[in-house]
Structures are given as structure tokens and as C-alpha cells.
Design a protein around this motif. Structure first.
Motif, PDB file in Angstrom:
ATOM      1  N   PHE A 815       1.039  -1.151  -0.148  1.00  0.00           N
ATOM      2  CA  PHE A 815      -0.155  -0.037  -0.154  1.00  0.00           C
ATOM      3  C   PHE A 815       0.961   1.419   0.099  1.00  0.00           C
ATOM      4  O   PHE A 815       0.520   2.347  -0.639  1.00  0.00           O
ATOM      5  N   VAL A 828      -6.905   3.192  -0.920  1.00  0.00           N
ATOM      6  CA  VAL A 828      -5.868   2.613   0.011  1.00  0.00           C
ATOM      7  C   VAL A 828      -6.363   3.088   1.368  1.00  0.00           C
ATOM      8  O   VAL A 828      -6.222   2.439   2.179  1.00  0.00           O
ATOM      9  N   TRP A 831      -8.513   0.506   2.496  1.00  0.00           N
ATOM     10  CA  TRP A 831      -8.084  -0.676   2.722  1.00  0.00           C
ATOM     11  C   TRP A 831      -7.227  -0.749   4.249  1.00  0.00           C
ATOM     12  O   TRP A 831      -7.559  -1.542   5.290  1.00  0.00           O
TER      13      TRP A 831
END
Length: 889
Positions: A815, A828, A831
Motif C-alpha cells: 500500500f 488505500v 483498505w
């Protein structure tokens, strides 16, 4: 373990000539390395390849693809700039005074001593003899200093120390054996240039510049080519005239026979042949820059604009319109010698370099504004400090200055110069916007990185010399150790008042650090002790760890459960600060030893001086430690096993002392080493002071045993909080090492069914969690990113919860890398949020192992947040207008 050299900070320029390629790429030598600066993106990088000593001359091919770099030992590197690799190497037999590619890129002209050599330029393919010597001209009576090619690559102008400039024809022509000579100068030639007539697009003028500040303009007469064959040559050494056009003298070598030489693929145009070396050159005018007693030290000419830029030894530069010699600008940029001056391709930017100040400037002369203004530290860097988000790096040096660099771009964006003596210690506060510095001038200063000002100064009742600095986690207490009174002073950050003075050490306090987990202060001193202090309770020293030798530095492990210190006997001791027990001891004398000084009477293996570590730094997870000192090596140790993992050799530059392990006995004379006998009178001839850089101690009387040759050493080491890079303050500058951008293939749980094809099949069958786990097992960076982007945002919570914890660190690192080169910020962040929800407890329990990856992710998110904030604030009114118009519609 996978750290590699990334960049060199703290010394943008140290001498030699700079070149500009592709109009915006500035290439300059930095010691034995080469720095490339993108003037549009404001980024600088240092090529990983290096020469054996300081680079003296560089030349770039016209297409900007290849670079030639020649060092002081006449060794030349042929470098592919795009791939950043060395393709070929060659050594010249004499010192190289000038080197330049031809405009078509096929030939290279090199001034080797008194000789002018023409070499064929190598290509991409591997060859046993990549450099082919085409011609050698031995007409100069002294060293060749400057070269310049004609636009058609058929002629070369060469200036030398014999006060003349010569016109050489590259092709072998009968009747043209000697070059044409341009006479009249009274000092060394420092510039020779071809002037082109804009109407006919042919060479019609020649400009020659000498060191005494004179410029001669030469014009060609007899362009129509009608010459008397029986006439006397225009000057001594001018070749015979052309044969008549009837072809009667064909056997003596006419134009048809002169079109090829040595099997070359280039032809000589008949008109250009007549134009340059068969006609008569006349001295059109003599002009003088009137800067006496200063010497002209650098110059360049732009053919398209017919402009000449000159730089002088007193720091003045001038811009003149030719051929009328009209002064456009005459300004002073420093008080030291300008060592390089060059135009870019368009001619709108001027690049100046001052080697003594480490200064590099790019100036737009039309708008009179700076495009680039970078200056390195004048003396060695003493201390470093990374910001908590790893984006900034602060450096302090003996030149009394503090510089703050952006790590990603390699640019210095602010310089603080309020200190009046050497800066010895730096420390970033936890909020990332405040920097502390300690100096030998007796002050500790706090700097605001928003307003770029010194907002608080901490002093003592009587003047002291501070050599160490520390702050607690809350930022409320500031501590500094002294060199002369052996005390530790404690101040309040809010009020600036002196709270306490800790006494007890009997030697200089060179190491100081607060525990990351509590308010315990650790200090190390030359009195052979490490002491722990309770600052807030006022109990004084609560624990003392005794050693058999002087303690040079002390550091805490990031979790606060271990303490490391280095001693004068080359050992590293690891203590348990809670129980007060010695945990491990690493013997590092043999690991750090290496390199023999010119004045050493013993070999490097038998020498016992300086074999100790003066700086230590734990890794982000605390599993290994970096150690450096008075050596060319930096050692990395595994703490649990007490083994040496890797040694980094910080330089191979033979211009520094202490790099070679074995000295050549033939260089030893009755008076001492041959390299230390100063018999070079070139500085007296140049009329300017010798350009030297190094530690402050080298410039003091009686303290220069090696006559100014800096000794390689590491003064400070710091690992970034993300753990992905570390920096070392060395004699060469600030070296930054980082892990590779793309991971080396390092699979985990590999099986026969774990293949890239299996990942693609899982994605096609709409099994995103299986595809992601397979890619993590393969540990292929491209596959992991592909799977992340292929997952539907709706499925992120389910996939995040199904990822095994052992792959979590690799996923977080992916990431962080993804944010560097992609615009999917929201993806991101989503996530990251779901991973914290699903694995929050496990992350908290294993924070030590996951800390480097989490810090990297935080750094990437913070950088994007700052970029977006700057963009939004600069376009605030435009955004308001767009929002209002959309509402009305």
C-alpha cells in the motif's frame, strides 16, 4: 539487508564543469560521483556509479543519452544516463584538460596533455575495444585547455596554455597538415567558440577568450572561394590553397579524394572546406571585460542567440551580446571564484558553479530570477536528524549552518545560520514542525519549520560548549550535554527557563538520549560511564553502568528495553536498563578496521588508532544496529546473534585519505609519501587560491599532517522512522541508503500450484481473496498491486478479514508503494481502515515488527495530504466559484 545507495546530500557541487542536457537536466560532479538535477521537477539524484577519484571533466552526448566523466587520475567512464550504468572504461596517459562530443555524437575530442585526440564514440553493443582512436594532433606546445566543435563536426577549435588557439580539420586532407593559428593573446586560452551566420547558417566567426579578461573576434574573408594559388598563406602553418577546378592536380589530392578518411562515414562539403581552412581569417576586434586584477575562469557561448557569458575569480559574471560586445548583465553572485558557467539549450537559463562554496545556481537572465539555488555545507557535516514522518532530513556542520532537506527530492529548502560556532547536535520534536539544535557557541535553539525562524533560544549563566542534545517524548523538557564543564543542562520548552543542572560526569558528555517509553535520560561520557537520570522526579543519577574505556555514544532501542553504547576499545555493549545487566558485547575492532592513512607507519591490519565506533543507530524494529566511526566502513550487526550482517563501504574515492588498505611502496621517498609533497605550482600560475574542502580542523595552522587531504570518516548515523532508509554524515557528504523500489523475488510458502497463472485464474473466477493470498505468497510486487486494484471496493472488508496475519506486513508495504505512483488515495485509505478493524488487536500486539511498514504507509499518506492541502489552498477561490456555479445550475 537490501539497502543500496540512493542519493548524496549536503554537497551539490565541488568542482569541475557542469553540463545541461535536454534543456532541463543539469549534470554536475560531486566528488567522485555525478549528480543529475531536474530543473522542472526540482529533484536531484546521484548516479550509483562512481569514479576512482574526484571527477574533473564531464561531457554529455547531444541526445543526452551518454555521459563521459574523467577523474583526476585520467580514468574515464562512459555512462548510460537512462540506465545509470557504466558501459565502458578507458584510461588516458596524460591529464585530460578538455573533452567534448561532436554535434553528431559520433566522435569525441579529448585534450590529453599537449595532444588533441579524436576517438570514435562507443555505442550500446558490447565491444572488446569500444574506444577507437581516429586521429592524434601534436601541434600544441603546451597543455590543451578548451575544445569546441564546428556545427558540421568537421573542425575543432583548441585553445592551450601556449597562448594560442588552433583550428584543426578532423578529416585527413592532403595539403592540410598544420592547423590554422589564432595569435595575439597574452594569457592562457579559456574559451574558443564558433560563430554562425544566421543568414547562410555557416561558420563565419571565431571567438577566443583568455584568462586576462580579453575576447578576440575573428571573421572570415574570401567566402566566395576565389583564391590565388601562388599567394602567401594568411598565417604561419596555413595549408596550401585548393587546386584549380580543371582537375589538373588531381594526383596531388583534390576534393573528390578528400571526402573520406580512414573509412569514415562522413563527407566534407566543398564549400565548408573552403570556408574554414582555405580562406583568410582576420582579427575583427579586441574587447576587454575590465575586471582586473580578477581572472576570467569560466565562459560559454550560445550560437543561436550570439551571447557570451563569462565568470571571474572575484565572483562576478557578465552576459554580453556579440559581435558588438554589448553588456546585458554584470552582477556579483559571490566573493569566490566561479568555476563553471554554461547555457542551457534554449539560452534562457545560465548555470553557475562555485566549488569553494559548494554553490550551484541556475539564473533566468531575461526575468532576472533564480530557477535553482543550492549550496552545500562548506565543512564536514557533524549531525543528522530525521523528521518523525521521514520526509525531512536536517544537517548541521562546522560552517555554523543548519540545512533542512526534502529526502524525496534531495533539495535543501531552508538554511538557518544564526549559530556562531559549529553545530554539534540536532533533534526533531514529535510534532514534526520544530527542530532543536545545539552548538559550540553555548546556545540551544528551537526552529519553527512553518515560519522558518528561531523562536526560542536556551542559554546558560556562563558560556558552555554543547555537544549532545535530547528531548523527552512530550517535548516539554530539553537536555544538552557539555564539552567543557561535564554537566547536563535541563530547560523547559514552554518557558525557556533553566530547570536543573545534572552533575556527576567527569568527562565530556557526548551521548544523550531519553527513553522512548518513560522519562529516563541516558548519558554517556568520556569518564567511562553511562548514567541513567530521573529528570522529572529530581532524583539525579539513578543508575551507573561502568566500562573499562571511554564511552563515546549511547542510544536506546525503539521499545526502550535495551541500551547500546560504544567504547574506545572498539566494543559495543548492550545493557538492560530495567535490571541494569549487561546483555551482549560485540567486538568490532576488526570489522571497522580498514584504510591506511598516508602518514601511517603501520599497515591497516596492524594499526590500532581510531578503531572504534563513534556513532550508533538502532533499526526501526530494534533487531539490528548500524555502527560507524573513523573508517571507510559502516557495519550492520544482528544484535541477538552478535554477528556482522553487512559492511557498507561509504566511498572508493582515492582523493580522500584512509581509503586504500595497502599503500604502494614506490610512492614513498626519503621526505615522506610522494602524494604529500606539494610541488604543484599550477595555483600560482592560475593566480587564484587553491579550492579545498574538508573539516574545519584541516584549515587550522599545524593541524594538517596530510596537507588538506580529508580523512574518510562517519560522524553520525540515523535510520528513518519508516526503516526503509538511513543516512550517514561522512567526509563525502550525507549519504542516503534505501531499499529497492521493486522487491527482489522472495517468496513465502511457495508450492507447485502457486504461480502467476494461478493468480490470473483466481481473478478471472472472481475469487479476489484467493488471488491476493497467492500474490502475497509469491511476493511479486506487480502481482500484489494488480490484485489490490482488481478487488471491488464492496468486497474490501471481507478480503481484509481473510488475509492471514503473517502476510499483513507485506500488504501494508505494498500500500505504501502504491501511493507513491497511483492516484487511488481513497482506495488505500479504505483498505487501511478495514485492516485496522479486522486485525487491530494483532497489530497492537506485534507493533514492533509492523512499525517500519506502518511508518512507511503513514509517510506516504502524509505526503499526499500535504500536496492536496497545498493545491486546495492555492485554488480556494476557484473551487468556491466552481461550487457556486454548479449550485446555480
Amino acid at each position: 539487508m537490501n539497502y543500496r545507495f540512493q542519493n548524496l546530500l549536503g554537497a551539490p557541487y565541488r568542482g569541475g564543469n557542469a553540463v545541461v542536457t535536454n534543456n532541463t537536466l543539469l549534470i554536475s560532479p560531486v566528488g567522485n560521483r555525478i549528480s543529475v538535477t531536474d530543473l522542472i521537477k526540482s529533484r536531484t539524484l546521484t548516479l550509483p556509479c562512481h569514479a576512482s577519484s574526484n571527477i574533473a571533466r564531464i561531457a554529455a552526448s547531444p541526445d543526452g543519452l551518454f555521459l563521459l566523466a574523467v577523474d583526476d587520475k585520467s580514468r574515464c567512464l562512459f555512462i548510460n544516463l537512462h540506465r545509470r550504468v557504466v558501459l565502458h572504461r578507458i584510461s588516458f596517459k596524460k591529464p585530460v584538460g578538455a573533452i567534448k562530443f561532436s554535434p553528431d555524437g559520433t566522435l569525441i575530442a579529448v585534450g590529453v596533455g599537449k595532444l588533441l585526440q579524436i576517438w570514435r564514440s562507443p555505442g550500446f553493443k558490447k565491444e572488446f575495444f569500444p574506444f577507437e582512436l581516429i586521429r592524434t594532433f601534436a601541434d600544441c606546445d603546451d597543455k590543451v585547455t578548451v575544445l569546441n566543435w564546428s556545427p558540421d563536426s568537421n573542425y575543432i577549435l583548441a585553445g592551450s596554455k601556449d597562448l594560442t588557439a588552433r583550428l584543426f580539420c578532423v578529416k585527413k586532407l592532403s595539403g592540410f597538415n598544420k592547423p590554422y593559428m589564432f595569435l595575439g593573446h597574452r594569457d592562457v586560452i579559456v574559451g574558443v567558440f564558433f560563430g554562425v551566420d544566421k543568414k547562410t547558417n555557416r561558420v563565419s566567426r571565431v571567438y577566443t577568450l583568455s584568462r586576462d579578461g580579453s575576447i578576440f573576434s575573428w571573421s572570415y574573408s574570401g567566402i566566395d572561394g576565389k583564391f590565388d594559388n601562388n599567394a602567401e598563406p594568411p598565417s604561419p602553418g596555413t595549408p596550401e590553397q585548393l587546386p584549380n577546378q580543371s582537375g589538373e592536380n588531381e594526383g596531388n589530392g583534390n576534393v573528390k579524394k578528400r571526402k573520406h578518411f580512414d573509412g569514415g562515414d562522413g563527407n566534407l562539403d566543398e564549400e565548408s572546406e573552403i570556408l574554414l581552412h582555405k580562406g583568410k581569417w582576420e582579427l575583427l576586434r579586441k574587447d576587454y571585460f575590465m575586471q582586473s586584477p580578477a581572472k576570467l575562469t569560466a565562459c560559454d557561448y550560445h550560437q543561436g542567440l550570439d551571447l557570451v557569458v563569462v565568470g571571474f575569480s572575484n565572483g562576478v559574471f557578465g552576459l554580453y551580446q556579440m559581435p558588438d560586445f554589448i553588456c546585458i548583465h554584470l552582477l556579483s553572485i559571490s566573493r569566490e571564484k566561479i568555476t563553471t558557467a554554461v547555457f542551457n539549450d534554449l539560452g534562457n537559463w545560465l548555470t553557475f558553479g562555485c566549488a569553494k562554496l559548494g554553490q550551484l545556481l541556475v539564473w533566468e537572465w531575461k526575468s532576472e530570477s533564480y530557477i535553482l539555488k543550492q549550496q552545500g555545507h562548506y565543512f564536514d557535516v557533524n549531525c543528522l536528524a530525521y523528521s518523525p514522518d521521514s520526509q525531512l532530513l536536517a544537517t548541521g556542520a562546522d560552517d555554523n549552518k543548519i540545512k533542512v532537506w526534502t529526502v524525496s527530492s534531495g533539495f535543501c529548502f531552508v538554511t538557518f545560520s544564526e549559530h556562531t560556532n559549529a553545530v554539534t547536535a540536532l533533534h526533531f520534536m514529535a510534532n514534526n514542525h520544530c527542530l532543536l539544535s545545539a552548538s559550540l557557541d553555548g546556545t540551544v535553539r528551537a526552529w519553527d519549520l512553518f515560519r522558518y525562524r528561531n523562536f526560542r533560544t536556551f542559554t546558560t549563566p556562563s558560556s558552555k560548549q554543547f555537544v549532545s542534545l535530547a528531548s523527552d517524548q512530550s517535548g516539554e523538557v530539553i537536555c544538552a550535554g557539555t564539552l567543557d564543564s561535564f554537566e547536563i543542562f535541563v530547560w523547559s520548552m514552554k518557558t525557556g527557563r533553566l530547570l536543573d543542572v545534572l552533575s556527576g560526569h567527569e568527562g565530556p558528555v557526548h551521548g544523550l538520549m531519553f527513553s522512548p517509553t518513560n522519562a529516563t535520560l541516558a548519558s554517556s561520557s568520556w569518564d567511562r560511564t553511562v548514567r541513567l537520570w530521573d529528570v522529572f522526579e529530581g532524583k539525579g543519577a539513578v543508575e551507573t553502568f561502568s566500562h573499562t574505556h571511554d564511552v563515546l555514544t549511547v542510544v536506546y532501542r525503539p521499545d526502550g528495553k535495551q541500551l547500546a553504547c560504544s567504547t574506545l576499545d572498539g566494543q559495543i555493549h548492550f545493557w538492560d536498563p530495567i535490571d541494569g545487566l549487561l546483555m551482549y558485547t560485540i567486538e568490532g575492532r576488526r570489522d571497522i578496521s580498514g584504510g591506511r592513512l598516508m602518514t601511517d607507519r603501520r599497515t591497516a591490519a596492524n594499526s590500532s588508532s581510531g578503531k572504534c565506533f563513534t556513532t550508533l543507530c538502532y533499526s526501526a524494529d530494534g533487531s539490528y544496529i548500524l555502527a560507524g566511526g573513523s573508517s571507510k566502513y559502516i557495519c550492520m550487526y544482528d544484535i541477538a546473534d552478535q554477528v556482522l550482517l553487512r559492511r557498507f563501504q561509504i566511498t572508493h574515492n582515492l582523493s580522500l585519505d584512509g581509503v586504500l588498505d595497502f599503500l604502494n611502496s614506490k610512492n614513498m621517498t626519503e621526505s615522506g609519501p610522494l602524494n604529500l609533497i606539494d610541488d604543484d605550482n599550477s595555483d600560482a600560475e592560475d593566480g587564484v587560491d587553491k579550492q579545498t574542502r574538508g573539516n574545519l580542523a584541516y584549515d587550522l595552522p599545524g593541524s594538517m599532517p596530510n596537507r588538506g587531504r580529508p580523512i574518510i570518516r562517519t560522524k553520525c548515523l540515523r535510520i528513518a522512522p519508516t526503516g526503509r532508509s538511513w543516512a550517514a554524515a561522512t567526509t563525502e557528504g550525507v549519504l542516503v541508503y534505501s531499499v529497492d523500489e521493486s522487491f527482489i523475488f522472495d517468496p513465502t510458502d511457495l508450492d507447485l500450484d502457486v504461480t502467476p497463472e494461478a493468480v490470473d485464474v483466481a481473478l478471472s473466477e472472481d475469487q479476489p481473496n484467493r488471488a491476493l493470498v497467492l500474490s502475497l505468497r509469491l511476493n511479486e510486487d506487480a502481482l500484489i498491486k494488480k490484485c489490490i486494484l482488481a478487488i471491488n471496493p464492496v468486497d474490501i472488508p471481507a478480503v481484509a478479514s481473510s488475509v492471514p496475519f503473517r502476510y499483513l506486513q507485506r500488504l501494508i508495504e505494498a500500500f505504501a508503494n502504491l501511493l507513491e505512483n497511483c492516484p487511488h488515495l481513497e482506495l488505500v485509505l479504505r483498505w487501511s481502515q478495514e485492516l485496522c478493524k479486522a486485525h487491530g488487536h494483532s497489530i497492537q500486539q506485534n507493533s514492533r515488527n509492523l512499525l517500519p511498514a506502518l511508518k512507511s504507509l503513514q509517510k506516504a499518506i502524509t505526503r499526499l495530504h500535504q500536496d492536496l492541502a497545498d493545491t486546495c489552498s492555492s485554488n480556494e477561490y476557484l473551487l468556491r466559484y466552481l461550487c457556486s456555479t454548479s449550485t446555480k445550475k
